[in-house]
Motif scaffolding. Sequence first.
Motif, PDB file in Angstrom:
ATOM      1  N   HIS A  22      32.923  80.569   8.991  1.00 44.90           N
ATOM      2  CA  HIS A  22      33.027  79.595   7.913  1.00 44.90           C
ATOM      3  C   HIS A  22      32.901  80.264   6.552  1.00 44.90           C
ATOM      4  CE1 HIS A  22      31.699  75.942  10.606  1.00 44.90           C
ATOM      5  NE2 HIS A  22      32.848  76.473  10.967  1.00 44.90           N
ATOM      6  N   PRO A  23      33.607  79.766   5.544  1.00 44.30           N
ATOM      7  CA  PRO A  23      33.571  80.404   4.231  1.00 44.30           C
ATOM      8  C   PRO A  23      32.180  80.461   3.614  1.00 44.30           C
ATOM      9  CG  PRO A  23      34.800  78.322   4.169  1.00 44.30           C
ATOM     10  CD  PRO A  23      34.585  78.667   5.596  1.00 44.30           C
ATOM     11  N   GLU A  24      31.348  79.473   3.860  1.00 39.34           N
ATOM     12  CA  GLU A  24      30.005  79.469   3.266  1.00 39.34           C
ATOM     13  C   GLU A  24      29.185  80.679   3.707  1.00 39.34           C
ATOM     14  OE1 GLU A  24      27.717  76.597   6.514  1.00 39.34           O
ATOM     15  OE2 GLU A  24      28.644  75.712   4.745  1.00 39.34           O
ATOM     16  N   ASP A  25      29.543  81.281   4.839  1.00 36.05           N
ATOM     17  CA  ASP A  25      28.784  82.430   5.332  1.00 36.05           C
ATOM     18  C   ASP A  25      29.097  83.721   4.586  1.00 36.05           C
ATOM     19  OD1 ASP A  25      27.241  81.050   7.271  1.00 36.05           O
ATOM     20  OD2 ASP A  25      28.985  80.979   8.597  1.00 36.05           O
ATOM     21  N   PHE A  26      30.078  83.692   3.675  1.00 32.78           N
ATOM     22  CA  PHE A  26      30.268  84.841   2.800  1.00 32.78           C
ATOM     23  C   PHE A  26      29.029  85.077   1.946  1.00 32.78           C
ATOM     24  CE2 PHE A  26      34.968  84.290   3.359  1.00 32.78           C
ATOM     25  CZ  PHE A  26      35.238  85.597   3.749  1.00 32.78           C
ATOM     26  N   GLU A  27      28.285  84.016   1.677  1.00 33.98           N
ATOM     27  CA  GLU A  27      27.076  84.168   0.866  1.00 33.98           C
ATOM     28  C   GLU A  27      26.049  85.065   1.548  1.00 33.98           C
ATOM     29  OE1 GLU A  27      26.577  83.024  -2.325  1.00 33.98           O
ATOM     30  OE2 GLU A  27      28.723  82.541  -2.167  1.00 33.98           O
ATOM     31  N   ARG A  28      26.046  85.103   2.869  1.00 27.40           N
ATOM     32  CA  ARG A  28      25.147  85.990   3.601  1.00 27.40           C
ATOM     33  C   ARG A  28      25.489  87.461   3.355  1.00 27.40           C
ATOM     34  NH1 ARG A  28      22.908  83.263   8.486  1.00 27.40           N
ATOM     35  NH2 ARG A  28      23.625  81.099   8.490  1.00 27.40           N
ATOM     36  N   LEU A  29      26.778  87.723   3.070  1.00 24.94           N
ATOM     37  CA  LEU A  29      27.253  89.093   2.878  1.00 24.94           C
ATOM     38  C   LEU A  29      27.223  89.519   1.415  1.00 24.94           C
ATOM     39  CD1 LEU A  29      30.408  89.052   5.216  1.00 24.94           C
ATOM     40  CD2 LEU A  29      28.003  89.293   5.851  1.00 24.94           C
ATOM     41  N   LEU A  30      27.537  88.587   0.521  1.00 25.01           N
ATOM     42  CA  LEU A  30      27.681  88.935  -0.887  1.00 25.01           C
ATOM     43  C   LEU A  30      26.389  89.459  -1.512  1.00 25.01           C
ATOM     44  CD1 LEU A  30      30.008  86.034  -2.067  1.00 25.01           C
ATOM     45  CD2 LEU A  30      30.551  88.478  -2.155  1.00 25.01           C
ATOM     46  N   VAL A  31      25.257  89.068  -0.980  1.00 21.69           N
ATOM     47  CA  VAL A  31      23.979  89.533  -1.553  1.00 21.69           C
ATOM     48  C   VAL A  31      23.811  91.046  -1.417  1.00 21.69           C
ATOM     49  CG1 VAL A  31      22.808  87.335  -1.246  1.00 21.69           C
ATOM     50  CG2 VAL A  31      22.755  89.004   0.604  1.00 21.69           C
ATOM     51  N   PHE A  32      24.572  91.666  -0.498  1.00 18.62           N
ATOM     52  CA  PHE A  32      24.473  93.107  -0.279  1.00 18.62           C
ATOM     53  C   PHE A  32      25.632  93.885  -0.908  1.00 18.62           C
ATOM     54  CE2 PHE A  32      22.392  91.077   3.396  1.00 18.62           C
ATOM     55  CZ  PHE A  32      21.125  91.638   3.305  1.00 18.62           C
ATOM     56  N   ALA A  33      26.565  93.176  -1.549  1.00 21.92           N
ATOM     57  CA  ALA A  33      27.810  93.808  -1.985  1.00 21.92           C
ATOM     58  C   ALA A  33      27.622  94.852  -3.079  1.00 21.92           C
ATOM     59  CB  ALA A  33      28.798  92.736  -2.455  1.00 21.92           C
ATOM     60  N   ASN A  34      26.577  94.765  -3.871  1.00 24.06           N
ATOM     61  CA  ASN A  34      26.368  95.757  -4.926  1.00 24.06           C
ATOM     62  C   ASN A  34      25.974  97.120  -4.361  1.00 24.06           C
ATOM     63  OD1 ASN A  34      26.956  93.973  -6.994  1.00 24.06           O
ATOM     64  ND2 ASN A  34      24.826  93.368  -7.307  1.00 24.06           N
ATOM     65  N   ASP A  35      25.390  97.118  -3.181  1.00 24.16           N
ATOM     66  CA  ASP A  35      24.842  98.358  -2.626  1.00 24.16           C
ATOM     67  C   ASP A  35      25.690  98.961  -1.518  1.00 24.16           C
ATOM     68  OD1 ASP A  35      22.510  98.226  -4.275  1.00 24.16           O
ATOM     69  OD2 ASP A  35      21.702  96.691  -2.913  1.00 24.16           O
ATOM     70  N   TYR A  36      26.717  98.240  -1.058  1.00 21.85           N
ATOM     71  CA  TYR A  36      27.540  98.718   0.048  1.00 21.85           C
ATOM     72  C   TYR A  36      29.017  98.467  -0.256  1.00 21.85           C
ATOM     73  CZ  TYR A  36      23.115  98.797   2.581  1.00 21.85           C
ATOM     74  OH  TYR A  36      21.814  99.064   2.964  1.00 21.85           O
ATOM     75  N   GLU A  37      29.853  99.446   0.115  1.00 21.05           N
ATOM     76  CA  GLU A  37      31.295  99.278  -0.084  1.00 21.05           C
ATOM     77  C   GLU A  37      31.892  98.271   0.895  1.00 21.05           C
ATOM     78  OE1 GLU A  37      30.126 102.102  -2.612  1.00 21.05           O
ATOM     79  OE2 GLU A  37      29.799 102.403  -0.458  1.00 21.05           O
TER      80      GLU A  37
END
Length: 239
Positions: A100-115
């Motif tokens: 589900h699209p809302e679960d991108f929020e689980r990933l985006l919190v780490f996006a600054n530190d991981y490619e």
Amino acid sequence: MKYEFTIIIPVYNESESLKRLEEMLLEYLKKASKKTCVILVDDGSTDGSTEMIREISDRNQDIYRILFQENAGKGAALKAGFEATTSPLLGYMDADLQTHPEDFERLLVFANDYELVTGWRQVREDTGVKKISSLVGNKVRGLFINDGIHDTGCPLKVIHTQNAKQIPMFTGLQRFIPAMILLQKGRIKEVPVPHYPRSAGVSKYSFKNRFLGPLFDCFGYVWMKKTYINYHIKEKNTK
């Protein structure tokens, strides 16, 4: 309009899922933590999905479309989406709503530190055949690639756009995204995400394209790993 995040969704004969997909995307776009747009990439559908995608993108200002003339495969659809993206981050998911699209929020919190931040479907809501073929396919890929990823095929990922654009075009691209990011010396984070049963439409996967196809692709990846060119420019002075 300047976006911070672009969601790419390959679509092939998913007319039964598209109405609900549109509803869920609009719900997510209202509350997303980053200014987000969506690119629906129609991979030569023959069931009316093409016309539905055209209508969806026409009536929603943050949903765009790419329509293939003929079926070219999920890897091609993703690559087209990567090339069309202008935001610094992109993600992708499947149109079948097993993620589900809302679960991108689980990933985006780490996006600054991981490619690459990739989902890990720890509990799978699939048929027995699909579970077994995916398990075997992941084991085989692990032997060839050794990327340390539990669920390389999870269709919920967030990638830095500059890294995604450097991934070379090849059939089966979606199965090797973590490995290709590692070739770029990128950092990867795996995050557990929910997995939902398919509620509409028909799965496009079989033992042949879940196991045999990826097995042959692994040999191609081994060659690519040996010949892959990776460089980072320190400085340039060009017009």
